[in-house]
Write a protein that holds these residues in place. Sequence first.
Motif, PDB file in Angstrom:
ATOM      1  N   UNK A   1       0.828  -1.204   0.000  1.00 19.05           N
ATOM      2  CA  UNK A   1       0.000   0.000   0.000  1.00 19.05           C
ATOM      3  C   UNK A   1       0.865   1.258   0.000  1.00 19.05           C
TER       4      UNK A   1
ATOM      5  N   UNK B   1       2.534   2.220  -3.481  1.00 19.17           N
ATOM      6  CA  UNK B   1       1.643   2.822  -4.476  1.00 19.17           C
ATOM      7  C   UNK B   1       1.321   4.264  -4.105  1.00 19.17           C
ATOM      8  N   UNK B   2       1.077   4.514  -2.805  1.00 21.39           N
ATOM      9  CA  UNK B   2       0.787   5.884  -2.380  1.00 21.39           C
ATOM     10  C   UNK B   2       1.999   6.779  -2.609  1.00 21.39           C
TER      11      UNK B   2
ATOM     12  N   UNK C   1       4.161   6.528  -5.083  1.00 22.11           N
ATOM     13  CA  UNK C   1       4.187   6.893  -6.499  1.00 22.11           C
ATOM     14  C   UNK C   1       3.219   8.034  -6.781  1.00 22.11           C
ATOM     15  N   UNK C   2       2.017   7.978  -6.180  1.00 25.85           N
ATOM     16  CA  UNK C   2       1.032   9.046  -6.396  1.00 25.85           C
ATOM     17  C   UNK C   2       1.556  10.382  -5.880  1.00 25.85           C
TER      18      UNK C   2
ATOM     19  N   UNK D   1       4.222  11.842  -8.195  1.00 25.89           N
ATOM     20  CA  UNK D   1       3.682  12.460  -9.406  1.00 25.89           C
ATOM     21  C   UNK D   1       3.122  13.849  -9.112  1.00 25.89           C
ATOM     22  N   UNK D   2       2.386  13.981  -8.005  1.00 22.73           N
ATOM     23  CA  UNK D   2       1.825  15.301  -7.675  1.00 22.73           C
ATOM     24  C   UNK D   2       2.918  16.305  -7.348  1.00 22.73           C
TER      25      UNK D   2
ATOM     26  N   UNK E   1       6.075  16.386  -8.434  1.00 20.20           N
ATOM     27  CA  UNK E   1       6.800  16.805  -9.637  1.00 20.20           C
ATOM     28  C   UNK E   1       5.954  17.734 -10.512  1.00 20.20           C
ATOM     29  N   UNK E   2       4.636  17.489 -10.551  1.00 13.20           N
ATOM     30  CA  UNK E   2       3.778  18.388 -11.320  1.00 13.20           C
ATOM     31  C   UNK E   2       3.791  19.797 -10.731  1.00 13.20           C
TER      32      UNK E   2
END
Lengths: 163, 93, 114
Positions: free
Chosen positions: C78, C81-82, C84-85, C88-89, C91-92
Motif C-alpha cells: 500500500x 503505491x501511495x 508513487x502518487x 507524481x503530484x 513533480x507536477x
Amino acid sequence: MSGMSRIVKTITNVAFPFVMIYGLYIIARGHLIPGGGFQGGVVVASSLAMVLVAYGSIWIVGKVKEKNLSVLESLGAICFIGLGFIGVILILFYSSFEGSFLKNFLIGQDTIPIFNEIGKGISNINTAGIIPLMNFSVGMIVIAGLFVILLVMAYATRIKEGK
Amino acid sequence: MSRRNLVAAIFFAIVAIFLVFGALMMHPFGEFDEEHYPEMDQYIIDNTQNETGADNGVTGVVFDYRGFDTLGEATVLFTAVAGVILLFRRLKK
Amino acid sequence: MIYNIPYIAAIALILLGLYALIFKRNLIKIVIGILLIENGVNLFLITLAFRQNSITPIYPITGDKSMSLPVPHALTLTSIVIGVCVLALMLSLIVHIYRHYGTLDVRKIGREKE
C-alpha cells in the motif's frame, strides 16, 4: 520530444509484446505466485512507457485519446466497488447468507462453478473467490492511471520543434 | 554557518540520537519471544487457505482481510491522476 | 547488538533523507529526500516481518520451515503505491513553480514579485 533513433524503435518493437504479456501473466496469477494487480499493472505501464520514450509523446497523443484511458480507469474503480457491494446485496435474496462489504461470496458455495475451490494442491488457478476479479480491476486502475500520468507530463513538458 | 543552519543541525542530531537508540533497544532481528509473539499474523498464516482460498498470503491480506485499505489506495491513485491532469490542462495548448 | 544491524540500515536511510530535507535548497533535492525517508520506512517494515528460518507467505510449504509475517508486506505494498502518487503530484507542482518563478531555490520563491 519527437522520438529517438531507428535502432531504439526496432528494439522497442521486439521487446514490447513480451513485457506486456509478462505483466498480464503476473496479474492473472496474482493469487498463486508473488504478484498481483499493482505489480503487474506497473509492469504493463512500464512497457507502455518504453513505447512513449521511443516514439515520442506527440505520436502517442495522436494515437491514444486521453479520455479513453480515463474511461478505463473509471471502469476498473466501478468494478472494484461493485464487487464489494454484491456481498451486501446478496443478503436481500438469501436470508441465511452472512454478507458484508467486500465479502468473498464465491468461496464455500457450489452454485456458481468459477473460482470456488479451496487451494489445496500446486497452483490450482480455479481458487480464491473474488480475488482474481479484484486483481483484474485493480490492474486496470493502475495501468490507466500510471500511463495517463506519464503521458500528460511528457506531453506538457515537451520540447518545441525548431528551438 | 548561519543561525538557521545551527538550529537545524541541533534538531537533526536530536532526531538521529532518538532513532539510533530506539533501533538498538528493539527486539533482536528475526526472533520473537513470548512477549512479542505475532498472534494476528499466525492466525492469518494458518487460516488464509481455508477462509479466502488463496495460496498467496499477502494477496489474501490485501484483498480480503484488509479490503478497505485497498479501496482507499485505489481512491488515492484516482485522486492523484485527477490532480495531475488538472494541473497540466492549461499547459497543453 | 549485532542482530540489530538491519534496523540500523533502515535508520541510516531515514537520516540521509532527513539531511537532504533540512539542508538542501533545491526543490528536486528535497523531493529526493522525501523519497529516501519513504524507502527507509518501507525497509523498516520489511525487516519487522522477518522470522528466523522462514519462507515467503505462499503455500505450499515444505519441511519444518515457518512463514514470515504477511501483514507488514501488505502494508508496504500500500505504501509504495501511495508513494508513487505523491511523487507524481510533487513533480507536477514543481514544474508549475519553475514556469512561474523561473527558479527552484526555496529561498527565492515568493519574493520575485515584490
